[in-house]
Motif scaffolding. Sequence first.
Motif, mmCIF file in Angstrom:
data_model
loop_
_atom_site.group_PDB
_atom_site.id
_atom_site.type_symbol
_atom_site.label_atom_id
_atom_site.label_comp_id
_atom_site.label_asym_id
_atom_site.label_seq_id
_atom_site.Cartn_x
_atom_site.Cartn_y
_atom_site.Cartn_z
ATOM 1 N N UNK A 58 38.223 44.244 47.139
ATOM 2 C CA UNK A 58 38.910 43.274 46.750
ATOM 3 C C UNK A 58 38.887 43.212 48.767
ATOM 4 N N UNK A 59 38.486 41.835 48.597
ATOM 5 C CA UNK A 59 38.711 40.935 50.320
ATOM 6 C C UNK A 59 38.868 40.055 50.432
ATOM 7 N N UNK B 122 36.974 28.526 44.030
ATOM 8 C CA UNK B 122 36.625 28.777 42.864
ATOM 9 C C UNK B 122 36.781 29.455 41.820
ATOM 10 N N UNK B 123 38.203 29.551 42.116
ATOM 11 C CA UNK B 123 39.001 31.168 41.515
ATOM 12 C C UNK B 123 39.856 30.157 40.222
ATOM 13 N N UNK B 124 39.144 28.986 40.175
ATOM 14 C CA UNK B 124 39.882 28.255 38.619
ATOM 15 C C UNK B 124 40.822 28.228 38.166
ATOM 16 N N UNK B 125 41.902 27.854 39.341
ATOM 17 C CA UNK B 125 43.488 28.011 39.577
ATOM 18 C C UNK B 125 44.377 29.078 39.838
ATOM 19 N N UNK B 126 43.462 30.766 39.636
ATOM 20 C CA UNK B 126 44.366 31.209 39.895
ATOM 21 C C UNK B 126 44.055 31.798 41.260
ATOM 22 N N UNK B 127 46.217 32.450 41.281
ATOM 23 C CA UNK B 127 46.554 32.041 43.348
ATOM 24 C C UNK B 127 46.328 33.249 43.741
ATOM 25 N N UNK B 128 46.038 34.908 43.453
ATOM 26 C CA UNK B 128 45.848 36.319 42.974
ATOM 27 C C UNK B 128 44.414 36.816 43.023
ATOM 28 N N UNK B 129 44.116 37.627 43.372
ATOM 29 C CA UNK B 129 42.773 38.493 43.043
ATOM 30 C C UNK B 129 42.985 39.731 41.246
ATOM 31 N N UNK B 130 44.588 39.766 41.768
ATOM 32 C CA UNK B 130 44.740 40.427 40.144
ATOM 33 C C UNK B 130 44.305 39.285 38.690
ATOM 34 N N UNK B 131 44.938 37.902 39.379
ATOM 35 C CA UNK B 131 44.826 37.105 37.865
ATOM 36 C C UNK B 131 43.226 36.250 37.976
ATOM 37 N N UNK B 132 42.707 36.583 38.697
ATOM 38 C CA UNK B 132 41.363 36.069 38.546
ATOM 39 C C UNK B 132 40.490 37.212 37.739
ATOM 40 N N UNK B 133 40.715 38.341 39.014
ATOM 41 C CA UNK B 133 40.421 39.415 37.681
ATOM 42 C C UNK B 133 40.779 39.932 36.471
ATOM 43 N N UNK B 134 42.167 39.584 36.035
ATOM 44 C CA UNK B 134 42.594 40.103 34.540
ATOM 45 C C UNK B 134 41.105 39.107 33.845
ATOM 46 N N UNK C 48 44.467 43.744 47.456
ATOM 47 C CA UNK C 48 43.015 45.300 48.298
ATOM 48 C C UNK C 48 42.559 45.608 47.342
ATOM 49 N N UNK C 49 42.759 46.774 46.326
ATOM 50 C CA UNK C 49 42.382 47.053 45.779
ATOM 51 C C UNK C 49 42.870 47.292 44.053
ATOM 52 N N UNK C 50 42.087 46.844 42.754
ATOM 53 C CA UNK C 50 42.781 46.324 41.734
ATOM 54 C C UNK C 50 41.749 47.713 40.940
ATOM 55 N N UNK C 51 42.917 47.913 39.912
ATOM 56 C CA UNK C 51 43.060 48.791 39.420
ATOM 57 C C UNK C 51 43.922 47.962 37.858
#
Length: 203
Positions: free
Chosen positions: A74-75, A10-22, A50-53
């Motif tokens: 982030x989990x 469900x992350x629309x192809x994003x491979x990391x939490x950072x790219x998805x949240x950006x 772990x934590x996104x800033x």
Amino acid sequence: MGWLFMPFTAMAGHASAKSYLDAQFTYDQAHEDGTRQGLEILASSCPGNRVYYAAAQLTTNGVPGDVFAIICLVRWNPRSADGHQFGYKSMDESAGPCEAQCPARILDLLTPTDREYANDWRARCRANLALRSRRLADGDLVRFPEPMTFSDGHVAREFQVIRDGRRIILRAPETGGLYRVSRFMERDWSIVPKTRVHATLFS
């Protein structure tokens, strides 16, 4: 905002939490009165998922405005039994998050604010950066403000530093025992000055 969980699919192809949240926090919306409001991520970090800033800049009709910090817990669990492999909980700096390990390159982008909790959070981040920037060499003797008690019953304030690559191990001078202290570089300690012995000169 509470926690939001999803499978990787469900992350629309994003491979990391950072790219998805950006991508999630970037937008440009048109309103009925013709104005456009947007948000742009200028810089972000999410080490270890772990934590996104992030430093986020508001825009109005394409004109850049204030820059504030977004923080997300982030989990990241690829082996999740229930399929909820990624989750996050977002907040901005005005909520005064407990997580205060924001990189300096992001803090430097933030514009001044009069929000008390935001300023307190920024100050805690700067203080943590100062702690982590301390120089520590192999063989240095460090002293904690209060004695530390370990699982083997050893109690002491002073330890000799052993550097093993990026790992830091503490050796008790009295016993030679080796110890690990969690979040060592973020703790309050000082380096004990080395005693210099000067040679005696005879005339």
